[in-house]
Design a protein around this motif. Structure first.
Motif, PDB file in Angstrom:
ATOM      1  N   SER A 146       0.836  -1.199   0.000  1.00  0.00           N
ATOM      2  CA  SER A 146       0.000   0.000   0.000  1.00  0.00           C
ATOM      3  C   SER A 146       0.873   1.253   0.000  1.00  0.00           C
ATOM      4  O   SER A 146       0.602   2.227  -0.717  1.00  0.00           O
ATOM      5  N   ALA A 147       1.934   1.221   0.796  1.00  0.00           N
ATOM      6  CA  ALA A 147       2.839   2.363   0.863  1.00  0.00           C
ATOM      7  C   ALA A 147       3.531   2.596  -0.476  1.00  0.00           C
ATOM      8  O   ALA A 147       3.678   3.748  -0.926  1.00  0.00           O
ATOM      9  N   VAL A 148       3.932   1.514  -1.141  1.00  0.00           N
ATOM     10  CA  VAL A 148       4.600   1.640  -2.446  1.00  0.00           C
ATOM     11  C   VAL A 148       3.655   2.263  -3.467  1.00  0.00           C
ATOM     12  O   VAL A 148       4.032   3.200  -4.191  1.00  0.00           O
ATOM     13  N   PHE A 149       2.419   1.771  -3.539  1.00  0.00           N
ATOM     14  CA  PHE A 149       1.467   2.318  -4.503  1.00  0.00           C
ATOM     15  C   PHE A 149       1.120   3.771  -4.182  1.00  0.00           C
ATOM     16  O   PHE A 149       0.925   4.587  -5.092  1.00  0.00           O
ATOM     17  N   LEU A 150       1.064   4.125  -2.917  1.00  0.00           N
ATOM     18  CA  LEU A 150       0.782   5.505  -2.545  1.00  0.00           C
ATOM     19  C   LEU A 150       1.931   6.425  -2.963  1.00  0.00           C
ATOM     20  O   LEU A 150       1.695   7.494  -3.529  1.00  0.00           O
ATOM     21  N   VAL A 151       3.146   6.004  -2.709  1.00  0.00           N
ATOM     22  CA  VAL A 151       4.311   6.815  -3.090  1.00  0.00           C
ATOM     23  C   VAL A 151       4.365   6.999  -4.603  1.00  0.00           C
ATOM     24  O   VAL A 151       4.600   8.108  -5.104  1.00  0.00           O
ATOM     25  N   VAL A 152       4.131   5.921  -5.335  1.00  0.00           N
ATOM     26  CA  VAL A 152       4.158   6.002  -6.800  1.00  0.00           C
ATOM     27  C   VAL A 152       3.063   6.931  -7.315  1.00  0.00           C
ATOM     28  O   VAL A 152       3.299   7.743  -8.217  1.00  0.00           O
ATOM     29  N   SER A 153       1.872   6.814  -6.761  1.00  0.00           N
ATOM     30  CA  SER A 153       0.766   7.655  -7.229  1.00  0.00           C
ATOM     31  C   SER A 153       1.024   9.121  -6.927  1.00  0.00           C
ATOM     32  O   SER A 153       0.734  10.000  -7.767  1.00  0.00           O
ATOM     33  N   LEU A 154       1.608   9.440  -5.780  1.00  0.00           N
ATOM     34  CA  LEU A 154       1.922  10.831  -5.450  1.00  0.00           C
ATOM     35  C   LEU A 154       3.058  11.357  -6.332  1.00  0.00           C
ATOM     36  O   LEU A 154       3.053  12.529  -6.739  1.00  0.00           O
ATOM     37  N   TRP A 155       4.013  10.496  -6.620  1.00  0.00           N
ATOM     38  CA  TRP A 155       5.093  10.873  -7.542  1.00  0.00           C
ATOM     39  C   TRP A 155       4.521  11.220  -8.910  1.00  0.00           C
ATOM     40  O   TRP A 155       4.852  12.237  -9.509  1.00  0.00           O
ATOM     41  N   PHE A 156       3.635  10.350  -9.404  1.00  0.00           N
ATOM     42  CA  PHE A 156       3.008  10.604 -10.707  1.00  0.00           C
ATOM     43  C   PHE A 156       2.191  11.892 -10.682  1.00  0.00           C
ATOM     44  O   PHE A 156       2.191  12.649 -11.649  1.00  0.00           O
ATOM     45  N   LYS A 157       1.502  12.127  -9.597  1.00  0.00           N
ATOM     46  CA  LYS A 157       0.626  13.295  -9.506  1.00  0.00           C
ATOM     47  C   LYS A 157       1.403  14.603  -9.634  1.00  0.00           C
ATOM     48  O   LYS A 157       0.937  15.551 -10.286  1.00  0.00           O
ATOM     49  N   PHE A 158       2.581  14.658  -9.039  1.00  0.00           N
ATOM     50  CA  PHE A 158       3.336  15.912  -9.017  1.00  0.00           C
ATOM     51  C   PHE A 158       4.449  15.976 -10.068  1.00  0.00           C
ATOM     52  O   PHE A 158       5.240  16.920 -10.083  1.00  0.00           O
TER      53      PHE A 158
END
Length: 297
Positions: free
Chosen positions: A61-73
């Motif tokens: 869950s932490a990995v997917f959250l970090v990746v999604s926030l990276w993509f967002k910004f």
């Protein structure tokens, strides 16, 4: 313009131009990401070392959250952030359910509600559904996406519910033909039917939203409608291939059965642009199994 035409045009408009080789690579990537969440991270069975492992669940869950926030910004990857966030949303459901599951069962035991009865199974499933689906709805809303992006909309309601009702009528009558005569009393039969209906619709809503609804419209622009439906259906089938209530020989047929169910629900969801027809079809299958398994017990 019909609902389906509008939906199809939307998918075509948003489709990202990729070669067949790129689509194949994305298909495999999406399949692996879902497998990490629903197969290796599952708490329904204990086959792989990562099953029923809360640390593993929280890590992915932490990995997917970090990746999604990276993509967002990141401007280069921004258009993919909702897809990555969908994996995070799906991955979060399992640890939330695992952490709260023991508390829920403790509370239910206070009221003498156990999973040994059809009533207990249904109430336990209601609790699981709420724990898994409410965070999905909240996180989808917080991401800026609307409920239509996960098929919670009217869409072509006549098509979805029309086909769903026919399937439910077919399997519902089949349930009474083959299973009910095995019950020893009318009371147990009535309880199985009433609580079986509740269990079936609650479970089907949860699984259609969790396993298909949050992914199909995010996969389709990159791998097409067929690819999106097949990815989610393969995971759905494999996830059910470890069902404890079948012997190993029957599991092979059950896996093929759930693959067909997944494909049917997926295509109907995309065609009708809503969740409701797929929920009814899925509930029909669950109701048949619920009553049949209790009859055999």
């Amino acid at each position: 313009m019909t609902t389906q035409t509008a939906n199809t045009n939307l998918v075509e408009k948003e489709t990202i131009q990729t070669s067949w080789l790129q689509r194949l690579g994305l298909f495999i990537l999406f399949l692996l990401c879902e497998a990490v969440i629903f197969i290796f991270g599952s708490h329904y069975f204990d086959v792989y070392p990562t099953n029923k492992n809360l640390t593993f669940n929280l890590a992915i869950s932490a990995v997917f959250l970090v990746v999604s926030l990276w993509f967002k910004f990141d401007k280069r990857w921004n258009k993919y952030w909702q897809l990555a966030f969908a994996f995070f949303i799906a991955s979060l459901a399992t640890p939330l359910s695992a952490v709260s599951g023991s508390w829920v069962r403790t509370v239910l035991n206070w009221f003498a509600v156990t999973a040994d009865t059809s009533k207990g199974l249904a109430i336990d499933k209601i609790c699981e559904m709420l724990i898994k689906t409410l965070p999905i709805l909240v996180l989808v809303k917080l991401s800026g996406a609307d409920m239509g992006s996960i098929f919670l909309k009217r869409g072509n309601l006549k098509l979805g519910l029309g086909i769903g009702a026919l399937v439910f009528f077919f399997l519902g009558t089949a349930t009474f033909m083959f299973a009910v005569q095995r019950f020893t009393s009318v009371d147990t039969l009535v309880a199985a039917v009433i609580w079986g209906l509740i269990f079936s619709f609650v479970n089907s809503f949860m699984e259609e939203l969790w396993l298909r609804g949050i992914f199909l419209k995010r996969f389709a622009p990159m791998i097409g409608i067929n690819g999106a439906v097949w990815v989610t259906s393969l995971i759905f089938a494999f996830m059910h291939s470890f069902a404890f209530y079948f012997d190993p020989f029957a599991l092979t047929f059950f896996t093929v059965n759930t693959l067909a169910l997944g494909l049917g629900c997926g295509y109907l969801m995309m065609k009708s642009d809503n969740l409701w027809g797929a929920v009814v079809i899925h509930a029909a299958s669950d109701f048949f199994l619920f009553v049949a398994v209790l009859a055999n017990a």
